[in-house]
Design an enzyme around this catalytic site. Sequence first.
Site, PDB file in Angstrom:
ATOM      1  N   ASP A 156      48.000  42.608  34.382  1.00 46.39           N
ATOM      2  CA  ASP A 156      48.770  42.990  34.537  1.00 46.39           C
ATOM      3  C   ASP A 156      50.258  42.379  35.350  1.00 46.39           C
ATOM      4  O   ASP A 156      51.128  41.643  34.692  1.00 46.39           O
ATOM      5  CB  ASP A 156      48.484  44.217  35.942  1.00 46.39           C
ATOM      6  CG  ASP A 156      49.921  45.354  36.085  1.00 46.39           C
ATOM      7  OD1 ASP A 156      51.596  44.741  35.882  1.00 46.39           O
ATOM      8  OD2 ASP A 156      50.202  45.710  37.389  1.00 46.39           O
ATOM      9  N   GLU A 177      41.809  46.681  36.764  1.00 50.91           N
ATOM     10  CA  GLU A 177      43.214  45.842  36.096  1.00 50.91           C
ATOM     11  C   GLU A 177      43.522  44.642  37.358  1.00 50.91           C
ATOM     12  O   GLU A 177      43.137  45.357  38.400  1.00 50.91           O
ATOM     13  CB  GLU A 177      44.619  47.256  36.400  1.00 50.91           C
ATOM     14  CG  GLU A 177      45.753  47.106  35.817  1.00 50.91           C
ATOM     15  CD  GLU A 177      46.485  47.519  36.504  1.00 50.91           C
ATOM     16  OE1 GLU A 177      47.473  48.069  36.410  1.00 50.91           O
ATOM     17  OE2 GLU A 177      45.615  48.815  35.016  1.00 50.91           O
ATOM     18  N   LYS A 228      42.797  52.358  43.890  1.00 47.07           N
ATOM     19  CA  LYS A 228      43.321  51.406  44.139  1.00 47.07           C
ATOM     20  C   LYS A 228      42.109  50.762  44.692  1.00 47.07           C
ATOM     21  O   LYS A 228      41.550  51.233  45.830  1.00 47.07           O
ATOM     22  CB  LYS A 228      44.557  51.204  44.695  1.00 47.07           C
ATOM     23  CG  LYS A 228      45.719  51.873  44.275  1.00 47.07           C
ATOM     24  CD  LYS A 228      46.467  50.771  43.516  1.00 47.07           C
ATOM     25  CE  LYS A 228      47.637  51.290  43.105  1.00 47.07           C
ATOM     26  NZ  LYS A 228      48.323  49.654  41.556  1.00 47.07           N
ATOM     27  N   LYS A 259      54.674  46.635  31.490  1.00 42.06           N
ATOM     28  CA  LYS A 259      55.643  47.485  33.061  1.00 42.06           C
ATOM     29  C   LYS A 259      57.678  47.072  32.347  1.00 42.06           C
ATOM     30  O   LYS A 259      57.590  45.889  32.421  1.00 42.06           O
ATOM     31  CB  LYS A 259      56.009  47.541  33.567  1.00 42.06           C
ATOM     32  CG  LYS A 259      54.488  47.752  34.178  1.00 42.06           C
ATOM     33  CD  LYS A 259      54.001  47.497  36.151  1.00 42.06           C
ATOM     34  CE  LYS A 259      52.377  47.900  36.446  1.00 42.06           C
ATOM     35  NZ  LYS A 259      52.092  47.947  37.592  1.00 42.06           N
TER      36      LYS A 259
END
Length: 366
Positions: A244, A219, A162, A268
């Site tokens: 994303d 991402e 992250k 997702k």
Amino acid sequence: MKIIRIETSRIAVPLTKPFKTALRTVYTAESVIVRITYDSGAVGWGEAPPTLVITGDSMDSIESAIHHVLKPALLGKSLAGYEAILHDIQHLLTGNMSAKAAVEMALYDGWAQMCGLPLYQMLGGYRDTLETDYTVSVNSPEEMAADAENYLKQGFQTLKIKVGKDDIATDIARIQEIRKRVGSAVKLRLDANQGWRPKEAVTAIRKMEDAGLGIELVEQPVHKDDLAGLKKVTDATDTPIMADESVFTPRQAFEVLQTRSADLINIKLMKAGGISGAEKINAMAEACGVECMVGSMIETKLGITAAAHFAASKRNITRFDFDAPLMLKTDVFNGGITYSGSTISMPGKPGLGIIGAALLKGEKEQ
């Protein structure tokens, strides 16, 4: 097989350590659990975590959508007409993607149980094991490197790092320290969670390329609505860029694919409104020669099991981000997927393979 009962309950499971990104810090995994009972006696399971900063869903809004809109429309319906049921779920209300996803999970679970097959086999059955990454939360470079080294010792060869919470110099220092600690063989993929501006993203990624840090992909480097900025980063760097938060719906996937704004797409279930939308996104991406990853929110093994069934079924899904259950202090559900280090094995039982849940203190029936 007809739907005779739809129930929800709330759960809250503490994480072993805080999960930190550019968007939020999570201490507890909260979810609305859906149980659909069929006239055969079968039970289908679903999960919807509230992720306000991403999906806009709260615990209250999820329960309201299910009980006031979806439940009245679905009770008494037969899975023999599941296409019409899926259409109703997606068109009875806008947004509310997590609520839709949870109800769809429980329907797909029941459908596969009715057919006597694990869901991943019903959907395509491409593979029966997956290799997941493990996510390193945003912290100091030293703490992140120590976490990365720990996950490597646990058997993870792909780490999702992250970034995007601080300045790019700090982010680069984080990656340099992690790479130094884990060596060159470990795959590092970065997730900025919309934390950079386009120029910052290009500068940061080029500096990491020049430093030979070996980044597999980056991402969502920029804001979800900035497709022009996303395309600028994609075109200006050699490192593959993954969309994303820019892709919730099939229509948004079409826009990204049409403009070539990203090299990869992260699907997702909680963004796509369930498996039906996820299948459409993956099919379009595959037609355009774009590979997909399947990831998740902070979910229990129930939600991750459903996502894994979808991911295991498709050839075009080549990357997997299913570490969330490993972050929890308690395994709430019996059955489902199993972990051995980074390897996930799919269950052999019909449906999702979830066979029950331990009720947590404070769980509330609706």
